[in-house]
Design an enzyme around this catalytic site. Sequence first.
Site, PDB file in Angstrom:
ATOM      1  N   CYS A  39     -30.166 -34.965 -28.133  1.00 24.43           N
ATOM      2  CA  CYS A  39     -29.740 -34.999 -29.529  1.00 24.43           C
ATOM      3  C   CYS A  39     -30.969 -35.146 -30.406  1.00 24.43           C
ATOM      4  O   CYS A  39     -31.899 -35.879 -30.056  1.00 24.43           O
ATOM      5  CB  CYS A  39     -28.780 -36.168 -29.744  1.00 24.43           C
ATOM      6  N   HIS A  80     -19.691 -32.865 -29.375  1.00 23.94           N
ATOM      7  CA  HIS A  80     -20.894 -33.631 -29.711  1.00 23.94           C
ATOM      8  C   HIS A  80     -20.963 -33.882 -31.214  1.00 23.94           C
ATOM      9  O   HIS A  80     -21.197 -35.009 -31.664  1.00 23.94           O
ATOM     10  CB  HIS A  80     -22.134 -32.867 -29.230  1.00 23.94           C
ATOM     11  N   GLU A  81     -20.763 -32.830 -31.997  1.00 27.77           N
ATOM     12  CA  GLU A  81     -20.869 -32.962 -33.454  1.00 27.77           C
ATOM     13  C   GLU A  81     -19.722 -33.793 -34.030  1.00 27.77           C
ATOM     14  O   GLU A  81     -19.939 -34.594 -34.947  1.00 27.77           O
ATOM     15  CB  GLU A  81     -20.934 -31.581 -34.114  1.00 27.77           C
ATOM     16  N   HIS A  84     -20.490 -37.363 -33.794  1.00 29.66           N
ATOM     17  CA  HIS A  84     -21.358 -37.823 -34.886  1.00 29.66           C
ATOM     18  C   HIS A  84     -20.531 -38.217 -36.111  1.00 29.66           C
ATOM     19  O   HIS A  84     -20.806 -39.231 -36.759  1.00 29.66           O
ATOM     20  CB  HIS A  84     -22.368 -36.748 -35.287  1.00 29.66           C
TER      21      HIS A  84
END
Length: 90
Positions: A39, A80-81, A84
């Site tokens: 990341c 993954h995003e 966040h």
Amino acid sequence: MIGVRKTILVAQIGKEYLIMVNPKIVDHSKQSYDVEEGCLSLSGQRLARRYRIIVVEYLDRKFKKKMRTFKDFEAQIIQHEIDHFEGILI
């Protein structure tokens, strides 16, 4: 500040840039796998658990409601995003 929460995810899927406003994973496959991810927010790689197939509900750039299925690497990137957005770092 104004009490409205918006998240915007832009991902390159093939040659297309896909814009998703307020994306939300609404379904996923039962099959998951562990993967080491890197990341830009952290140095090195860390273990993450991901689903092979996800279904995402979102608004498109014209704020029309959409639903789309993503598989494999595309699904991994989107998960993954979205992590966040939820304040989760790998």
